[in-house]
Motif scaffolding. Sequence first.
Motif, short mmCIF file in Angstrom:
data_model
loop_
_atom_site.label_atom_id
_atom_site.label_comp_id
_atom_site.label_asym_id
_atom_site.label_seq_id
_atom_site.Cartn_x
_atom_site.Cartn_y
_atom_site.Cartn_z
N PRO A 167 -4.15 -3.77 -6.26
CA PRO A 167 -3.57 -3.45 -7.48
C PRO A 167 -3.47 -2.03 -8.11
O PRO A 167 -3.17 -1.78 -9.29
N ASN A 168 -4.11 -1.21 -7.14
CA ASN A 168 -4.15 0.35 -7.63
C ASN A 168 -3.07 1.04 -7.46
O ASN A 168 -3.18 2.29 -7.81
N ILE A 169 -1.87 0.59 -7.03
CA ILE A 169 -0.64 1.12 -7.10
C ILE A 169 0.14 1.42 -8.30
O ILE A 169 0.26 0.51 -9.17
N ILE A 170 0.40 2.74 -8.62
CA ILE A 170 1.18 3.13 -10.09
C ILE A 170 2.64 2.83 -9.34
O ILE A 170 3.06 3.51 -8.58
N THR A 171 3.24 2.17 -10.14
CA THR A 171 4.72 1.94 -9.97
C THR A 171 5.73 2.23 -11.08
O THR A 171 5.10 2.36 -12.14
N GLY A 212 0.78 -1.04 -0.03
CA GLY A 212 0.08 -0.12 -0.01
C GLY A 212 0.82 1.36 -0.26
O GLY A 212 2.12 1.09 0.23
N VAL A 213 0.12 2.32 -0.32
CA VAL A 213 0.76 3.58 -0.29
C VAL A 213 -0.19 4.54 0.83
O VAL A 213 -1.41 4.50 0.54
N ILE A 214 0.68 5.26 1.62
CA ILE A 214 -0.24 6.10 2.72
C ILE A 214 0.33 7.32 2.31
O ILE A 214 1.80 7.82 2.72
N SER A 215 -0.26 8.31 2.01
CA SER A 215 -0.15 9.92 1.69
C SER A 215 -0.60 10.56 2.66
O SER A 215 -1.30 10.16 3.73
N ARG A 216 -0.09 11.92 2.68
CA ARG A 216 -0.36 12.79 3.84
C ARG A 216 -2.08 13.09 3.74
O ARG A 216 -2.50 12.96 4.89
N LYS A 217 -2.54 13.07 2.50
CA LYS A 217 -3.95 13.24 2.30
C LYS A 217 -4.86 12.12 3.13
O LYS A 217 -5.72 12.16 3.77
N ASP A 218 -4.29 10.89 2.68
CA ASP A 218 -4.90 9.52 3.24
C ASP A 218 -4.93 9.74 4.93
O ASP A 218 -5.67 9.42 5.61
N LEU A 219 -3.87 10.31 5.52
CA LEU A 219 -3.57 10.19 6.96
C LEU A 219 -4.50 11.53 7.63
O LEU A 219 -5.32 11.24 8.47
N LEU A 220 -4.57 12.48 6.72
CA LEU A 220 -5.70 13.64 7.19
C LEU A 220 -7.11 13.31 7.18
O LEU A 220 -7.77 13.20 7.80
N ARG A 221 -7.36 12.52 6.04
CA ARG A 221 -8.78 11.96 5.85
C ARG A 221 -9.07 11.11 6.98
O ARG A 221 -10.33 11.18 7.74
N ALA A 222 -8.17 10.39 7.32
CA ALA A 222 -8.49 9.39 8.33
C ALA A 222 -8.62 9.83 9.72
O ALA A 222 -9.27 9.31 10.73
N MET A 228 -5.21 2.95 3.22
CA MET A 228 -4.21 3.01 2.51
C MET A 228 -4.77 2.95 0.94
O MET A 228 -5.80 2.15 0.80
N THR A 229 -3.89 3.22 -0.12
CA THR A 229 -4.35 2.73 -1.34
C THR A 229 -3.66 1.75 -1.61
O THR A 229 -2.40 1.24 -1.34
N ARG A 230 -4.27 0.67 -2.02
CA ARG A 230 -3.89 -0.87 -2.01
C ARG A 230 -3.50 -1.32 -3.41
O ARG A 230 -3.89 -0.67 -4.34
N ASN A 234 -1.27 10.72 -13.37
CA ASN A 234 -2.11 10.27 -11.97
C ASN A 234 -2.38 11.13 -11.08
O ASN A 234 -2.90 10.74 -9.76
N HIS A 235 -2.14 12.18 -11.09
CA HIS A 235 -2.23 13.50 -9.91
C HIS A 235 -1.57 12.75 -8.53
O HIS A 235 -2.38 12.87 -7.57
N ILE A 236 -0.27 12.42 -8.67
CA ILE A 236 0.21 11.83 -7.49
C ILE A 236 1.44 12.17 -7.33
O ILE A 236 2.36 12.95 -8.25
N ASP A 237 2.18 12.52 -6.03
CA ASP A 237 3.27 13.07 -5.75
C ASP A 237 4.58 12.11 -5.88
O ASP A 237 5.78 12.72 -5.76
N SER A 238 4.35 11.09 -5.73
CA SER A 238 5.50 10.28 -5.75
C SER A 238 5.05 8.57 -6.48
O SER A 238 4.04 8.33 -6.44
N LEU A 239 6.33 8.04 -6.64
CA LEU A 239 5.95 6.40 -7.18
C LEU A 239 7.04 5.71 -6.52
O LEU A 239 8.24 6.05 -6.22
N PRO A 240 6.43 4.69 -6.13
CA PRO A 240 7.38 3.41 -5.65
C PRO A 240 8.13 2.71 -6.77
O PRO A 240 7.62 2.45 -7.68
N VAL A 241 9.47 2.83 -6.47
CA VAL A 241 10.43 1.85 -7.58
C VAL A 241 10.30 0.61 -6.99
O VAL A 241 10.65 0.29 -5.99
#
Length: 213
Positions: free
Chosen positions: A150-154, A120-130, A146-148, A171-178
């Motif tokens: 198979p929805n993660i852009i890698t 999963g990916v956990i961003s600032r907004k995810d934590l604020l929303r929670a 978290m965003t799980r 995808n309007h996201i700030d980072s990508l997992p390598v």
Amino acid sequence: MIKLSKRQDEILEIVKQNGPITGKEIADKLSLSRAALRPDLAILTMSGNIDARPRVGYFYNENFKVKRTAEKYLQQKVNNYKAHPIVVGKSISVYDAIVQLFLEDVGTLYAVNSEGHLAGVISRKDLLRASLGNSNLSELPVSVIMTRMPNIITISPEESLLEAAKKMIQNHIDSLPVVRDVDGQENTYLLVGRITKTTITRAYLEMMEEKSD
Ligand code: ADP
């Protein structure tokens, strides 16, 4: 990028100094016929070094060098620029994830499962929303918010910074997992780094610094 011949370099220099300049004027300066010059002018125009405007002539393309330098940077491999990923177990609480975000000074955390694969990916907004309307953040596991897969852009280490920039913008996201594939298993990845918008900005700055040297 095409390596220019000596004559093409000469033509480029003439166009730089005198442009806009007609084909005939260039030919005269080099004591050549227009016909002899034509193939070189075609190469210089097609490669983008110079532009041609009907009834005006040839002129030097100022943006060409900047664009080429930018391309060179953005074609660098993600592997050479990736940063260390901050990883948490997917059962840690939202409260602990927030603490971790501040301690590590990052905007995004990555959750892995018990096999160590990206979950999963956990961003600032995810934590604020929670945090909105949840009084017991110590009891809420990040796996719920978290965003799980198979929805993660890698992105893979062999892809380019240009690919990374495109994926983040599209995808309007700030980072990508390598990530690296785990032999042929679908949606199963080993996390090896992260690329952020800051990474792209840093590459851009390096390019500008090299240009002004
Ligand atoms: P922020 O929350 O700080 O604005 P992002 O713009 O990166 O950060 O995240 C926005 C949303 O996109 C969040 O819900 C996050 O989980 C999700 N997200 C972030 N990165 C990715 C990614 N690589 N793949 C899929 N979703 C992502």
